[in-house]
Design an enzyme around this catalytic site. Structure first.
Site, mmCIF file in Angstrom:
data_model
loop_
_atom_site.group_PDB
_atom_site.id
_atom_site.type_symbol
_atom_site.label_atom_id
_atom_site.label_comp_id
_atom_site.label_asym_id
_atom_site.label_seq_id
_atom_site.Cartn_x
_atom_site.Cartn_y
_atom_site.Cartn_z
ATOM 1 N N ASP A 29 0.849 -1.188 0.000
ATOM 2 C CA ASP A 29 0.000 0.000 0.000
ATOM 3 C C ASP A 29 0.891 1.248 0.000
ATOM 4 O O ASP A 29 1.884 1.326 0.728
ATOM 5 C CB ASP A 29 -0.913 0.002 1.230
ATOM 6 C CG ASP A 29 -2.052 1.007 1.107
ATOM 7 O OD1 ASP A 29 -3.209 0.581 1.017
ATOM 8 O OD2 ASP A 29 -1.757 2.228 1.109
ATOM 9 N N HIS A 45 -10.833 -6.658 -13.494
ATOM 10 C CA HIS A 45 -11.428 -5.486 -12.852
ATOM 11 C C HIS A 45 -12.831 -5.812 -12.343
ATOM 12 O O HIS A 45 -13.733 -6.101 -13.122
ATOM 13 C CB HIS A 45 -11.492 -4.304 -13.823
ATOM 14 C CG HIS A 45 -12.071 -3.074 -13.188
ATOM 15 N ND1 HIS A 45 -11.311 -2.196 -12.447
ATOM 16 C CD2 HIS A 45 -13.337 -2.601 -13.149
ATOM 17 C CE1 HIS A 45 -12.076 -1.222 -11.988
ATOM 18 N NE2 HIS A 45 -13.320 -1.440 -12.398
ATOM 19 N N HIS A 93 -11.624 -0.902 -7.302
ATOM 20 C CA HIS A 93 -11.174 -2.179 -7.875
ATOM 21 C C HIS A 93 -10.971 -3.059 -6.649
ATOM 22 O O HIS A 93 -10.116 -2.761 -5.800
ATOM 23 C CB HIS A 93 -9.876 -1.970 -8.672
ATOM 24 C CG HIS A 93 -9.303 -3.216 -9.283
ATOM 25 N ND1 HIS A 93 -8.874 -3.271 -10.609
ATOM 26 C CD2 HIS A 93 -9.083 -4.437 -8.764
ATOM 27 C CE1 HIS A 93 -8.410 -4.481 -10.871
ATOM 28 N NE2 HIS A 93 -8.521 -5.208 -9.758
ATOM 29 N N HIS A 95 -10.195 -5.225 -3.563
ATOM 30 C CA HIS A 95 -8.900 -5.590 -2.989
ATOM 31 C C HIS A 95 -9.064 -5.979 -1.529
ATOM 32 O O HIS A 95 -9.970 -5.498 -0.847
ATOM 33 C CB HIS A 95 -7.892 -4.437 -3.115
ATOM 34 C CG HIS A 95 -8.408 -3.133 -2.596
ATOM 35 N ND1 HIS A 95 -9.253 -2.328 -3.323
ATOM 36 C CD2 HIS A 95 -8.221 -2.499 -1.407
ATOM 37 C CE1 HIS A 95 -9.551 -1.248 -2.626
ATOM 38 N NE2 HIS A 95 -8.944 -1.331 -1.449
ATOM 39 N N HIS A 97 -7.088 -5.893 2.037
ATOM 40 C CA HIS A 97 -5.947 -5.359 2.779
ATOM 41 C C HIS A 97 -5.377 -6.459 3.673
ATOM 42 O O HIS A 97 -6.133 -7.199 4.308
ATOM 43 C CB HIS A 97 -6.383 -4.218 3.704
ATOM 44 C CG HIS A 97 -6.882 -2.991 2.995
ATOM 45 N ND1 HIS A 97 -6.113 -1.865 2.821
ATOM 46 C CD2 HIS A 97 -8.081 -2.701 2.425
ATOM 47 C CE1 HIS A 97 -6.812 -0.936 2.188
ATOM 48 N NE2 HIS A 97 -8.015 -1.417 1.925
HETATM 49 P P1 5GP Z 1 -9.622 1.356 0.106
HETATM 50 O O1 5GP Z 1 -9.794 2.579 0.955
HETATM 51 O O2 5GP Z 1 -10.216 1.531 -1.277
HETATM 52 O O3 5GP Z 1 -10.074 0.086 0.779
HETATM 53 O O4 5GP Z 1 -8.082 1.166 -0.062
HETATM 54 C C1 5GP Z 1 -7.354 1.745 -1.092
HETATM 55 C C2 5GP Z 1 -5.902 1.693 -0.673
HETATM 56 O O5 5GP Z 1 -5.110 1.868 -1.835
HETATM 57 C C3 5GP Z 1 -5.521 2.810 0.306
HETATM 58 O O6 5GP Z 1 -5.003 2.229 1.506
HETATM 59 C C4 5GP Z 1 -4.459 3.604 -0.460
HETATM 60 O O7 5GP Z 1 -3.398 4.031 0.367
HETATM 61 C C5 5GP Z 1 -3.994 2.636 -1.534
HETATM 62 N N1 5GP Z 1 -3.582 3.256 -2.773
HETATM 63 C C6 5GP Z 1 -4.215 4.264 -3.451
HETATM 64 N N2 5GP Z 1 -3.552 4.553 -4.581
HETATM 65 C C7 5GP Z 1 -2.489 3.705 -4.623
HETATM 66 C C8 5GP Z 1 -1.422 3.539 -5.565
HETATM 67 O O8 5GP Z 1 -1.319 4.218 -6.586
HETATM 68 N N3 5GP Z 1 -0.505 2.562 -5.283
HETATM 69 C C9 5GP Z 1 -0.580 1.794 -4.163
HETATM 70 N N4 5GP Z 1 0.380 0.870 -3.982
HETATM 71 N N5 5GP Z 1 -1.569 1.933 -3.255
HETATM 72 C C10 5GP Z 1 -2.505 2.881 -3.492
HETATM 73 ZN ZN ZN Z 2 -9.332 -1.964 -12.154
#
Ligand code: 5GP
Ligand code: ZN
Length: 108
Positions: A29, A45, A93, A95, A97
């Site tokens: 992340d 996707h 997309h 994912h 964690h």
């Molecule tokens: P969400 O909040 O959608 O569950 O998690 C998205 C995660 O993606 C966040 O923890 C954020 O820091 C991470 N993230 C956003 N943009 C990027 C990127 O360009 N590269 C990487 N490696 N992580 C990203």
């Molecule tokens: Zn995607």
């Protein structure tokens, strides 16, 4: 399609994958919220869990969690899937964690 995770999976940013197989890629992340913070991302996707139709992909995602943590020797960790804007989903997309290290453990 303007999806940052599709671009990462496509190799557009030369992101290092901690683990990869035919179905998923795992990378760090960019803004870690724990000492170890990885994202397990399907290569196809899918916007979020709400749009997921392929049941087998869930198995692949969680199995990749296990394979990744085994590979890096991380025995204790949390997994999290944010679904929908109100729940904190920022990247649309799907994912999973992986959060590990002292800061990710319960404080009670
Ligand atoms: P969400 O909040 O959608 O569950 O998690 C998205 C995660 O993606 C966040 O923890 C954020 O820091 C991470 N993230 C956003 N943009 C990027 C990127 O360009 N590269 C990487 N490696 N992580 C990203
Ligand atoms: Zn995607």
């Amino acid at each position: 399609m303007d999806c940052i995770f599709c671009k990462i999976i496509n190799g557009d940013f030369n992101t290092e994958f901690v683990y990869e197989n035919d179905y998923v890629a795992v990378f760090k992340d960019i803004n870690p919220k724990a000492p170890v913070h990885l994202l397990v991302v399907p290569k196809v996707h899918v916007e979020s869990l709400n749009e997921l139709e392929d049941k087998n992909l869930l198995g692949e995602l969680l199995y990749a969690v296990k394979e990744t943590t085994k590979k890096i020797g991380l025995k204790s960790y949390k997994t999290l899937i944010n679904t929908g804007k109100e729940a904190g989903q920022e990247v649309f997309h799907l994912h999973v964690h992986i959060l590990g290290g002292e800061a990710a453990l319960p404080t009670v």
